[in-house]
Design an enzyme around this catalytic site. Structure first.
Site, PDB file in Angstrom:
ATOM      1  N   ARG A   4     -14.821 -39.578 -27.530  1.00  0.00           N
ATOM      2  CA  ARG A   4     -14.879 -38.126 -27.285  1.00  0.00           C
ATOM      3  C   ARG A   4     -16.389 -37.609 -28.040  1.00  0.00           C
ATOM      4  NH1 ARG A   4     -12.451 -32.739 -25.601  1.00  0.00           N
ATOM      5  NH2 ARG A   4     -13.173 -31.374 -27.478  1.00  0.00           N
TER       6      ARG A   4
ATOM      7  N   ASP B 246      -7.874 -19.422 -17.233  1.00  0.00           N
ATOM      8  CA  ASP B 246      -6.526 -18.711 -18.173  1.00  0.00           C
ATOM      9  C   ASP B 246      -5.917 -17.517 -17.571  1.00  0.00           C
ATOM     10  OD1 ASP B 246      -6.168 -21.923 -19.540  1.00  0.00           O
ATOM     11  OD2 ASP B 246      -8.938 -20.819 -19.534  1.00  0.00           O
TER      12      ASP B 246
ATOM     13  N   ARG C  16      -4.575 -17.120 -14.245  1.00  0.00           N
ATOM     14  CA  ARG C  16      -3.216 -17.872 -13.956  1.00  0.00           C
ATOM     15  C   ARG C  16      -2.568 -16.766 -14.297  1.00  0.00           C
ATOM     16  NH1 ARG C  16      -6.448 -23.124 -15.397  1.00  0.00           N
ATOM     17  NH2 ARG C  16      -7.363 -23.966 -13.464  1.00  0.00           N
TER      18      ARG C  16
ATOM     19  N   HIS D 201     -10.026 -22.101 -23.970  1.00  0.00           N
ATOM     20  CA  HIS D 201     -10.219 -22.200 -22.916  1.00  0.00           C
ATOM     21  C   HIS D 201      -9.811 -24.331 -22.846  1.00  0.00           C
ATOM     22  CE1 HIS D 201      -9.887 -23.346 -18.093  1.00  0.00           C
ATOM     23  NE2 HIS D 201     -11.087 -24.379 -18.282  1.00  0.00           N
TER      24      HIS D 201
END
Length: 315
Positions: A90, A150, A153, A177
């Protein structure tokens, strides 16, 4: 104030960039769209495809260009980034994206220093902070889309649960997020009536049902990706909405990714807090009073994001 005469740039014509361009085009939010991509022919193809819809939509010019063509753009949307390679860590991925943003920041500071930048590349909170550190423009003119999707939603799910139009639901997802996002139940309302521990439209507040609803919101992106391979349509609508708010100087309150500047005891990291958004970008924070548990969630989000920033090669 109309936004139709303004130019908007989009850097990156992948799935998200094209969805944003389509939403901006179809709603005639700007008079001109300038598309950039590392593959110029792809940007040209997307511009040509949209232009063929002018007789159905109206006179909106769409063209491919390079950084010099962004001069005069009021808003520039950044969706460009690199994907993770097999076996890549990552941190390595973040550093490669930071290198991409380093080039973008230098070019935008040179050619469009007055533009408001809307960052949509994931991980959006980290890369918004990276862009703020790389660009010479004031931090308030660099905002991430954050938890706008978000929150959309969340409101849609609550509207369905209570049987009302989602536009009558006022509730936020704040923080990252991502997996540590925080549902703010303490200020959630339908038509001004608080949801928390009250009966609304004949339905009492059920903590178990609300937690299950939130978990569906939290995993929505993964659920969509498992079916179609990516998400793009709704975030394209989010970007178009945010761009309109900026161009029209609406002073709307939206949950975007910014530096909290000490709110909730947090700073030097970007995450989502309701903000006043206008022509200058982020024009003020509107931090609601939240519960202790929600505050702990915000602190956890900030810690996760700060840990990801540590070790990155940015400047």
């Amino acid at each position: 104030m109309t936004s139709f005469s303004h130019a908007v740039g989009i850097i990156g014509t992948g799935n998200v960039g094209v969805a944003a361009a389509y939403a901006l085009f179809q709603r005639q939010i700007a008079g001109e769209l300038v598309l950039l991509d590392k593959d110029p022919r792809r940007a040209e193809g997307e511009a040509m495809d949209l232009m063929h819809g002018q007789s159905l939509v109206g006179r909106v010019t769409v063209r491919a260009g390079d950084y010099a063509d962004l001069k005069g753009c009021r808003v520039i949307v950044v969706t460009a980034g690199v994907n993770q390679k097999p076996g890549e860590s990552r941190l390595d991925l973040l550093n490669r994206n930071a290198a991409v943003f380093r080039e973008i920041a230098a070019q935008l500071d040179r050619h469009a220093p007055e533009a408001v930048l809307v960052i949509a590349t994931n991980p959006v909170d980290i890369l918004t902070r990276v862009m703020q550190r790389l660009s010479a423009r004031p931090a308030e003119r660099i905002i991430g889309t954050g938890t706008m999707l978000d929150t959309s939603r969340f409101r849609a799910a609550l509207g369905d649960y209570y049987g009302v139009n989602p536009r009558s639901v006022h509730a936020y997802i704040m923080g990252e997020h991502g997996d540590s996002e925080v549902p703010i139940w303490s200020t959630a309302k339908v038509g001004g009536l608080s949801l928390y521990r009250q009966t609304v439209h004949g339905r009492p507040f059920d903590e178990g049902a609300m937690e299950a609803l939130f978990q569906r919101v939290r995993t929505a992106a993964a659920d969509i990706i498992s079916r179609k391979g990516y998400t793009n349509t709704a975030i394209g609508l989010v970007i178009a909405y945010l761009v309109r708010v900026i161009l029209e100087d609406q002073k709307s309150v939206l949950p975007v990714s910014v530096d909290p500047e000490g709110e909730y005891g947090l700073r030097e990291v970007c995450l989502s807090i309701p903000c006043i958004i206008g022509a200058s970008g982020m024009e003020g924070l509107v931090a609601p009073v939240i519960s202790d548990a929600e505050h702990q969630g915000m602190v956890r989000s900030a810690r996760i994001l700060r840990d990801s920033l540590e070790g990155m090669v940015i400047g």
